[in-house]
Design an enzyme around this catalytic site. Structure first.
Site, mmCIF file in Angstrom:
data_model
loop_
_atom_site.group_PDB
_atom_site.id
_atom_site.type_symbol
_atom_site.label_atom_id
_atom_site.label_comp_id
_atom_site.label_asym_id
_atom_site.label_seq_id
_atom_site.Cartn_x
_atom_site.Cartn_y
_atom_site.Cartn_z
ATOM 1 N N ASN A 125 0.822 -1.207 0.000
ATOM 2 C CA ASN A 125 0.000 0.000 0.000
ATOM 3 C C ASN A 125 0.861 1.266 0.000
ATOM 4 O OD1 ASN A 125 -1.860 2.032 0.354
ATOM 5 N ND2 ASN A 125 -3.009 0.993 1.970
ATOM 6 N N ASP A 126 1.498 1.571 1.121
ATOM 7 C CA ASP A 126 2.239 2.837 1.193
ATOM 8 C C ASP A 126 3.360 2.927 0.155
ATOM 9 O OD1 ASP A 126 0.647 3.698 3.276
ATOM 10 O OD2 ASP A 126 1.958 2.848 4.815
ATOM 11 N N VAL A 127 3.967 1.782 -0.185
ATOM 12 C CA VAL A 127 5.103 1.827 -1.123
ATOM 13 C C VAL A 127 4.676 2.066 -2.566
ATOM 14 C CG1 VAL A 127 6.574 0.377 0.337
ATOM 15 C CG2 VAL A 127 5.183 -0.693 -1.451
ATOM 16 N N ALA A 134 0.793 3.772 7.285
ATOM 17 C CA ALA A 134 1.012 5.186 7.561
ATOM 18 C C ALA A 134 -0.297 5.889 7.917
ATOM 19 C CB ALA A 134 1.667 5.857 6.363
#
Lengths: 451, 99
Positions: free
Chosen positions: A377-379, A418
């Site tokens: 997700n965040d990456v 995050a």
């Protein structure tokens, strides 16, 4: 002569580490390092004028049995937990060596040795307790979210100051008690230091603890005056520090920020935008994949949680049988430790050549038909590139939005670690497939076969 | 400072630089085995543990020595074995394409 043999052991460590740097030689490198260790152990046993063998033999048998069982039975998805535990044991060993020396000599050290005993106790113990808190977080025994107290940093500063005070007291007064107090305070410091750090920051934390376990070994080397320990410890300290820095860079965060900011886990579910998403079924995904020419799979921690590596590989092979090019892009901090995803995909027999790193991946997304995101997700969050207000702005991402179509397999629209929304999910070119990672792969494969 | 202590510091600093040089080129895909292999090497503390527990001076030192040998051995044996297990999976495999 003995010194030369210890030097030979250290040289074997260096050669072994060097060979660990290339897939072709890595396994032999590990064997070489292990033979260096065997040499060092045998030399010590012959040379050290050992009077009582009972404790040694018992310790070797118990330790080897525990180590072997852990190493041979661990699931590849649980590798971060295992490495965290091993870091902890390494720290504990250094502390115990220092304590044994303390009891043997009744703290009648020179100032130099007293200082390194204090350092060994402090570093070894922080490594021990910090590693087992990290282990607990990775295992889910302790919540993975950051858990901080009010005034956390002040508490940690007081604990760190306590270590120094007790160290100075012990060295100056030449008594045993303050050294034991270092252990007590350092136990608390390790716990309080790692508790406020969130799960997604574990790649940094594990790397740092790895480095500390090496430094602790080196301090033990100063205590007993053995250069093999000093060299081995320094090598591990350096290796861990390189990884720590690289992981920090991959998140565009400084080490201080990772350790002290309590980043992530802020439940900002209320901020989730009510924007519509394109939601697809297994059949829709199978059609998108089956008629593509090139597919890149982007795995994340969710792949490990769902144990989906084998199902992912099977889907990849089925696509290859249709003549589709399949590659796998791995962000440096995907998963919970450096290289976590690579190990899982290697376990599932994905050839090494198909594993792309960040720099290899990004130029290729533009020519890729479909990107399949499993549990990341965040990456892959474009805000890190586009939105300078975003908390993760500046973090290097896999630029999957340059591909023609993006398929995201995810259990729900919940934000990533995050705690921020991911605009990628709302793009026109993005198709969301809400499912567990492993079940999703199996369903897509089934649909693909009936195309 | 004594000469022994100073030469220890010299060894430490030089070895750290050797480590930085040798390891900085490891590709990301091998980071996990690198870490577990390095971890096994940090089990070199076993040398200190063996020396400490074999001296046979008093119960406390013996118990601490036994625990030190045990934890260091877990590190050494477990670390090298699990690294080998991982690297076995990384070895080059014939690409299976039966199509």
């Amino acid at each position: 002569m003995v010194e030369i043999l210890y030097l030979a052991a250290a040289v074997l460590f260096i050669l072994g580490l060097k060979m660990l740097g290339s897939p072709r030689t890595a396994r032999r490198g590990n064997t070489l390092a292990a033979s260096g260790m065997l040499l060092a152990i045998v030399v010590t046993m012959v040379d050290a004028e050992i009077l009582s063998w009972g404790a040694i033999i018992a310790g070797l048998i118990v330790g080897a049995a525990i180590g072997a069982v852990l190493a041979l039975r661990v699931k590849m998805t649980s590798m971060p937990e295992l490495v965290a535990a091993f870091n902890g044991f390494g720290g504990a060993a250094s502390t115990l060596v220092a304590l044994a020396e303390l009891e043997r000599t009744d703290a009648a050290f020179s100032g130099e040795i007293g200082s390194v005993v204090a350092a060994s106790l402090a570093i070894g113990t922080v490594t021990f307790s910090g590693s087992f808190v990290a282990f607990g977080k990775l295992q889910g025994l302790i919540p993975g979210r950051p858990m901080g107290l009010p005034g956390q940093q002040a508490i940690n500063a007081v604990l760190a100051a306590g270590v120094v005070v007790f160290g100075v007291w012990g060295v100056v007064a030449g008594v045993v008690a303050p050294y034991w107090l270092i252990v007590v305070v350092a136990l608390a410091l390790g716990v309080m230091g790692v508790l406020p750090i969130g799960g997604a920051d574990m790649p940094v934390v594990i790397s740092l603890l790895n480095s500390l376990s090496g430094v602790a070994a080196a301090t033990a080397g100063f205590i007993i005056g053995n250069s093999a320990l000093i060299i081995g410890g320094a090598l591990v300290g350096a290796a861990g520090m390189i990884l720590t820095v690289q992981m920090g860079e991959a998140m565009n965060r400084t080490l201080a920020n990772v350790l002290f900011s309590g980043f992530g886990g802020a439940a900002t579910a209320g901020e989730m935008s009510g924007k519509p998403v394109n939601s697809g079924t297994a059949d829709d995904v199978a059609i998108a994949l089956g008629y593509a020419e090139s597919v890149i799979v982007v795995p994340g921690y969710g792949l490990a949680v769902a144990q989906a590596q084998h199902a992912t590989r099977e889907l990849g092979m089925a696509l290859e049988e249709r003549g589709i090019t399949v590659d796998y892009s791995i962000h440096p901090v995907a998963g919970r430790m450096p290289g976590h995803m690579n190990v899982l995909l290697a376990e599932a027999d994905v050839p090494y050549e198909q594993l792309l790193d960040l720099d290899q991946s990004n130029p290729r997304f533009g020519q890729t038909d479909v990107v399949l995101i499993v549990g990341a997700n965040d990456v892959v969050n474009p805000s890190a590139r586009d939105d300078d207000q975003s908390p993760i702005f500046g973090m290097p991402i896999l630029e999957v939005d340059h591909a023609r179509t993006v398929v995201v397999i995810k259990r729900s629209l919940s934000p990533g670690f995050a705690g921020i929304d991911n605009p990628l999910f709302y793009f026109d070119k993005t198709m969301m497939f809400f499912s567990d990672g492993k079940a999703a792969m199996e369903d897509i494969l089934k649909s693909l076969k009936s195309l | 400072m004594s000469a022994v202590f100073i030469s220890g510091i010299v060894i430490f600093v030089l070895a750290a630089f050797v480590g930085l040089e040798v390891i900085s080129k490891v590709p990301p895909t091998l980071h996990t085995p690198l870490m577990s292999g390095a971890n096994a090497i940090s089990g070199i503390t076993i040398v200190g543990a063996l020396a400490a527990s074999g001296l046979g001076e008093g119960t406390a030192a013996t118990i601490l020595g036994f625990l030190a040998v045990t934890t260091a051995t877990i590190n050494v044996v477990g670390g090298f074995l699990v690294t080998d297990r991982m690297l076995e999976m990384f070895k080059k495999k014939p690409v299976k394409r039966d199509g």
